[in-house]
Design a protein around this motif. Structure first.
Motif, PDB file in Angstrom:
ATOM      1  N   THR A  82       0.826  -1.205   0.000  1.00 59.72           N
ATOM      2  CA  THR A  82       0.000   0.000   0.000  1.00 59.72           C
ATOM      3  C   THR A  82       0.859   1.253   0.000  1.00 59.72           C
ATOM      4  O   THR A  82       0.523   2.255  -0.632  1.00 59.72           O
ATOM      5  CB  THR A  82      -0.927   0.007   1.229  1.00 59.72           C
ATOM      6  N   GLY A  83       1.976   1.207   0.702  1.00 55.99           N
ATOM      7  CA  GLY A  83       2.831   2.381   0.817  1.00 55.99           C
ATOM      8  C   GLY A  83       3.427   2.855  -0.490  1.00 55.99           C
ATOM      9  O   GLY A  83       3.814   4.026  -0.614  1.00 55.99           O
ATOM     10  N   ARG A  84       3.507   1.968  -1.507  1.00 56.29           N
ATOM     11  CA  ARG A  84       4.026   2.399  -2.800  1.00 56.29           C
ATOM     12  C   ARG A  84       3.184   3.524  -3.391  1.00 56.29           C
ATOM     13  O   ARG A  84       3.694   4.384  -4.103  1.00 56.29           O
ATOM     14  CB  ARG A  84       4.035   1.214  -3.781  1.00 56.29           C
ATOM     15  N   PHE A  85       1.890   3.519  -3.075  1.00 56.49           N
ATOM     16  CA  PHE A  85       0.987   4.515  -3.638  1.00 56.49           C
ATOM     17  C   PHE A  85       0.867   5.757  -2.762  1.00 56.49           C
ATOM     18  O   PHE A  85       0.338   6.774  -3.196  1.00 56.49           O
ATOM     19  CB  PHE A  85      -0.402   3.888  -3.837  1.00 56.49           C
ATOM     20  N   THR A  86       1.318   5.652  -1.524  1.00 52.12           N
ATOM     21  CA  THR A  86       1.181   6.780  -0.593  1.00 52.12           C
ATOM     22  C   THR A  86       2.527   7.353  -0.175  1.00 52.12           C
ATOM     23  O   THR A  86       2.584   8.161   0.761  1.00 52.12           O
ATOM     24  CB  THR A  86       0.393   6.341   0.652  1.00 52.12           C
ATOM     25  N   ARG A  87       3.587   6.919  -0.843  1.00 52.59           N
ATOM     26  CA  ARG A  87       4.939   7.416  -0.552  1.00 52.59           C
ATOM     27  C   ARG A  87       5.333   7.114   0.890  1.00 52.59           C
ATOM     28  O   ARG A  87       5.949   7.927   1.570  1.00 52.59           O
ATOM     29  CB  ARG A  87       5.047   8.911  -0.837  1.00 52.59           C
ATOM     30  N   GLN A  88       4.960   5.924   1.374  1.00 50.78           N
ATOM     31  CA  GLN A  88       5.326   5.497   2.716  1.00 50.78           C
ATOM     32  C   GLN A  88       6.012   4.134   2.632  1.00 50.78           C
ATOM     33  O   GLN A  88       5.560   3.250   1.905  1.00 50.78           O
ATOM     34  CB  GLN A  88       4.084   5.396   3.615  1.00 50.78           C
ATOM     35  N   THR A  89       7.094   3.983   3.353  1.00 49.84           N
ATOM     36  CA  THR A  89       7.788   2.701   3.398  1.00 49.84           C
ATOM     37  C   THR A  89       7.913   2.252   4.849  1.00 49.84           C
ATOM     38  O   THR A  89       7.878   3.071   5.776  1.00 49.84           O
ATOM     39  CB  THR A  89       9.190   2.788   2.768  1.00 49.84           C
ATOM     40  N   TYR A  90       8.081   0.942   4.998  1.00 51.08           N
ATOM     41  CA  TYR A  90       8.117   0.355   6.340  1.00 51.08           C
ATOM     42  C   TYR A  90       9.262  -0.646   6.429  1.00 51.08           C
ATOM     43  O   TYR A  90       9.604  -1.311   5.455  1.00 51.08           O
ATOM     44  CB  TYR A  90       6.793  -0.351   6.653  1.00 51.08           C
TER      45      TYR A  90
END
Length: 408
Positions: A82-90
């Motif tokens: 999901t983070g690929r689309f929201t510019r978030q990485t974990y």
């Protein structure tokens, strides 16, 4: 279950997840520099656990060495999808405790590195110690392994959220099913460990709550017969342990799995067995396939090379809570996310048929609890007919009027 791409549509304000905003499709005008894309934000999650000891060669039910850890790793991958689309990485920082490092030292080490989310697969005392040690540092703690009701009561902490069901929720789930089946008379057998006594006390509370009768109660004094090999005089004595008791169901309280599996089919009268063995209440089971759970089961098997266990699911749900909250709030700021977990607007899709939320009064994750026997799912609590003014999920465990949790 909501598609992992759905939050993108909400964030972009679009009707479909595959659309891009018009401004992103337009090339920069002549002479104008293209606006730089916002930098991706990375959220690091700390996982503190104790590795399982190597099992005996004959122990078919031994916990795998990566129990819980594998679930957290899968959740990190899901968050990054999901983070690929929201510019978030974990990313996941794992600390396996040993004799040289305690839980508090590990938590302080992670907090010192700027990690603001900790997932603990630890006993209750260590959960409290870690929560107190990082209380003033803006760290949110997720308890994924300690079912103790006191952590949701007198020993609750504002910076702790509980992912696994409490003992009260587990025994309430069983008691609801027994009520539905009209099995009213219980024979409670309690082991010698502290956890056994706490489970037995929780079941007694559930019996009162749902008008079940404890027809008899006995302590188990025959040792770990379920782990023993060969026939012994002690086994013969245990076979008549249930003689002279009038009951519908035997309830075993054996959280260490020492003897509970010995009881089924060894009672004098043919009676079903439930509690910590036999028919149990849990968060997850390999036979759960509805509500998209089969997809999660298959993904986990591909990634970990084994079946998903309850602790894996609980660690997964903790890490996914962080990712889902960040998606919903459109920020990974820990100061924003920490209070948001307990707000009604937060919801976690988690393969349970309904979105899950945290109770604001004790930070317990509301969730359906599955009732299973070793090879099949039997039922799901809350059972039909058990209602509540907020949500039927609050018929499981300690409700607001009963809680002894007082956050500052």
């Amino acid at each position: 279950m909501r598609s992992p791409l759905a939050p993108l549509a909400l964030i972009l304000g679009l009707g479909g997840p595959w659309c891009l905003p018009a401004t992103a499709q337009e090339p920069a005008r002549s002479g104008e520099a293209a606006a730089p894309a916002p930098a991706a934000t990375e959220t690091r999650v700390g996982l503190i656990y104790r590795p399982e000891l190597a099992p005996s060669s004959y122990d078919a039910e031994a916990a795998p060495e990566d129990e819980g850890v594998a679930g957290a790793r899968m959740a990190i991958k899901d968050n990054n999808t999901t983070g690929r689309f929201t510019r978030q990485t974990y990313a996941l920082d794992e600390i396996a405790l040993d004799a040289t490092k305690g839980a508090v030292a590990a938590a302080r080490d992670l907090a010192g590195r700027g990690i603001k989310f900790l997932v603990l697969a630890l006993p209750a005392d260590e959960v409290v110690a870690v929560a107190d040690a990082v209380k003033g540092e803006g760290v949110t703690v997720f308890n994924v392994a300690a079912p103790d009701d006191r952590l949701r009561g007198a020993d609750c902490r504002k910076n702790v959220f509980h992912v696994l069901p409490s003992r009260a929720m587990q025994t309430d789930a069983l008691a609801q099913f027994f009520t539905l089946m009209r099995w009213r008379k219980m024979f409670l057998i309690t082991g010698p460990q502290d956890g056994d006594r706490l489970y037995a006390e929780a079941f007694k509370n559930s019996a009162r709550k749902f008008n079940l009768k404890i027809a008899a109660e006995k302590p188990w004094t025959f040792g770990p017969l379920a782990k023993a090999r060969g026939d012994t005089p002690t086994r013969s004595e245990a076979m008549v342990f249930t003689r002279g008791v009038d009951y519908d169901l035997a309830i075993v309280a054996d959280e260490a799995n020492d003897w509970g599996d010995y009881v089924p089919f060894r009672t004098v009268d043919p009676r079903p067995v439930a509690g910590t063995q036999g028919l149990i209440a849990t968060t997850w089971h390999p036979t759960l396939e509805t509500w998209g759970a089969a997809q999660a089961q298959n993904r986990f098997r591909r990634q970990a090379g084994r079946l998903m266990r309850p602790l894996d699911y609980q660690a997964w749900a903790a890490v996914r809570s962080i990712g889902e909250a960040a998606t919903q709030k459109k920020t990974a700021d820990p100061a924003v996310l920490a209070p948001y977990f307990a707000e009604p607007a937060f919801s976690l899709p988690a393969y349970k048929g309904v979105s899950l939320t945290y109770r604001p009064w004790d930070h317990q994750l509301r969730q359906p609890v599955i009732v299973v026997q070793p090879k099949a799912m039997v039922s799901v609590a809350p059972e039909q007919g058990f209602t509540h003014q907020r949500t039927p999920l609050d018929t499981l465990g300690i409700d607001l009027p009963e809680t002894t949790c007082k956050f500052p």
